[in-house]
Design an enzyme around this catalytic site. Structure first.
Site, PDB file in Angstrom:
ATOM      1  NE  ARG A  47      -3.147   0.549   3.444  1.00 54.64           N
ATOM      2  CZ  ARG A  47      -2.430   0.900   4.451  1.00 54.64           C
ATOM      3  NH1 ARG A  47      -1.565   2.004   4.473  1.00 54.64           N
ATOM      4  NH2 ARG A  47      -2.337   0.157   5.446  1.00 54.64           N
ATOM      5  CE1 TYR A  99     -15.930  12.298 -16.263  1.00 58.00           C
ATOM      6  CE2 TYR A  99     -15.317  12.240 -14.076  1.00 58.00           C
ATOM      7  CZ  TYR A  99     -15.894  11.471 -14.970  1.00 58.00           C
ATOM      8  OH  TYR A  99     -16.132  10.523 -14.961  1.00 58.00           O
ATOM      9  CG  ASP A 170      -8.937  16.683 -15.424  1.00 63.19           C
ATOM     10  OD1 ASP A 170      -8.180  15.971 -16.014  1.00 63.19           O
ATOM     11  OD2 ASP A 170      -9.965  16.163 -15.038  1.00 63.19           O
ATOM     12  CE  LYS A 195     -12.104   8.406 -18.656  1.00 59.47           C
ATOM     13  NZ  LYS A 195     -12.209   9.834 -18.234  1.00 59.47           N
TER      14      LYS A 195
END
Ligand SMILES: *Cc1c(COP(=O)(O)O)cnc(C)c1O
Length: 373
Positions: A47, A99, A170, A195
């Site tokens: 982690r 978004y 972004d 993406k």
């Protein structure tokens, strides 16, 4: 080194144990301690860190020209980490066409924790009018989704920094191949790696890349490691693999998008095409100035209603009628119905993620679909 070279070499090493040319996938969740109790290789528990994640973060930082990067299990987890890094009561300015997934996150998960205004960031005076003493963050998304509106990164940064406000951009639509926000002054870049960086519509991920390793960045890394919204070693492996071809994939996406945009603009069934690479785009000069290419995303408005727009989206055979973007396969979607009832997206708008098929086949397919009108 140039970005094509960095994409291939920044996160790859020949494994000293096996001489494998491609870095191995390390699935182990735990790492053996040294005799003195230390962790000389830098890994203790997955982690906190993992070799594949570190390699991914290394190449991401290099591609964006940043000091460091942090990888997350989704773009929304990356965005949430930014919002969580601010003190309760901080005022956030975000674009009014942000978004929708992150806008909904702010409005529902951070309601009562952060204060926020969604404004038209393309208007300098509106931005100045909304800055308060408590404003800590200006969030930029450019080009925006799905209207392909551009925000002048240099100008927003200049205004923000006069007030000691952080700017996060972004950069999902543009990718580091199409735009380098840190070089334009932004403090941090965010990506949905689901993406273009993933590029094959088969993994979900997110990333933050910082200009500086400061206290804020330490806080971000703390949230990444303690919050635990990290990507698996396997996702990091595939993402690192995909990034190697990102510069060449983007050339194809941009080439096809430019030709498709030009074609659509000439069709009698089309009211308007939104693509930063068209001279008809209202911010064409800004696009030429701040972007390195015009990207692979475009939207177009048909002469017709929602029902007719949906019919076009479901009449294509090559373009799949689906949300998301950035994969090798072309997608088309009726955006307003994806975003839900409170959307401001025009009902006659179709958003296209232009893939890497041959442009002649793509044009023939859209041509057939438009003839259904
Ligand atoms: C998809 C997307 C996100 C969210 O990323 P997920 O990986 O879906 O969580 C954020 N910003 C933009 C511009 C996106 O397209």
């Amino acid at each position: 080194m140039k970005i094509e070279t960095l994409a291939i070499h920044a996160a790859n090493y020949t494994d000293s144990a096996s001489k494998a040319v491609v870095q191995p996938l390390v699935l182990s969740t735990t790492f053996e301690r040294d005799e003195d109790g230390g962790y000389s290789k830098g890994f203790s528990y997955s982690r906190a860190d993992n070799p594949n994640r570190r390699m991914l973060e290394t190449v991401l930082a290099k591609l964006e020209g940043g000091a460091d990067a942090a990888a997350f299990s989704s773009g929304n987890a990356a965005g949430m980490t930014v919002f969580q890094s601010f003190q309760p009561g901080t005022h956030v300015i975000a674009p009014n066409d942000m978004y929708h997934g992150l806008r909904n996150q702010l409005k529902s998960l951070f309601n009562g924790v952060l204060a926020f205004d969604f404004i038209d960031l393309t208007d300098e005076q509106t931005l100045r009018n909304h800055i308060k003493p408590t404003t800590g963050l200006i969030w930029i998304e450019t080009p925006s989704n799905p209207l392909l509106k551009l925000t002048d990164i240099r100008k927003v940064v200049q205004i923000a920094h006069q007030h000691y406000i952080k700017v996060v951009c972004d950069n999902t639509f543009a990718t580091p191949i199409g735009q380098q926000p840190l070089s334009l002054g932004a403090d941090m870049v965010m990506h949905s790696t689901t993406k273009y960086l993933g590029g094959h519509s088969d993994l979900t991920g997110g990333a933050l890349i910082t200009a500086r390793e400061d206290d804020w960045w330490e806080r971000i890394k703390q949230i990444q490691q303690m919050g635990g919204a990290i990507p698996s070693p396997t996702d990091c492996y595939w993402l690192t693999r995909s990034i190697k071809t990102l510069p060449y994939r983007m050339r194809g996406h941009v080439y096809n998008a430019q030709l498709l945009a030009a074609y659509l603009e000439k069709q009698p069934q089309v009211e308007k095409v939104l693509y930063p690479g068209l001279p008809s785009h209202s911010q064409y000069h800004l696009a030429q100035d701040q972007m390195l290419n015009s990207g692979g995303m475009l939207s177009f408005l048909i002469k017709g209603n929602a029902e007719q727009a949906m019919r076009v989206a479901s009449s294509t055979r090559l373009f799949t009628n689906a949300t998301s973007l950035g994969g090798v396969e072309s997608l088309i979607e009726h955006r307003a119905s994806t975003e839900g009832p409170d959307t401001k997206t025009p009902q006659n708008l179709l958003r296209v993620s232009v893939g890497l098929e041959h442009i002649d086949d793509l044009i023939a397919d859209i041509d057939l679909a438009l003839s259904s009108l």
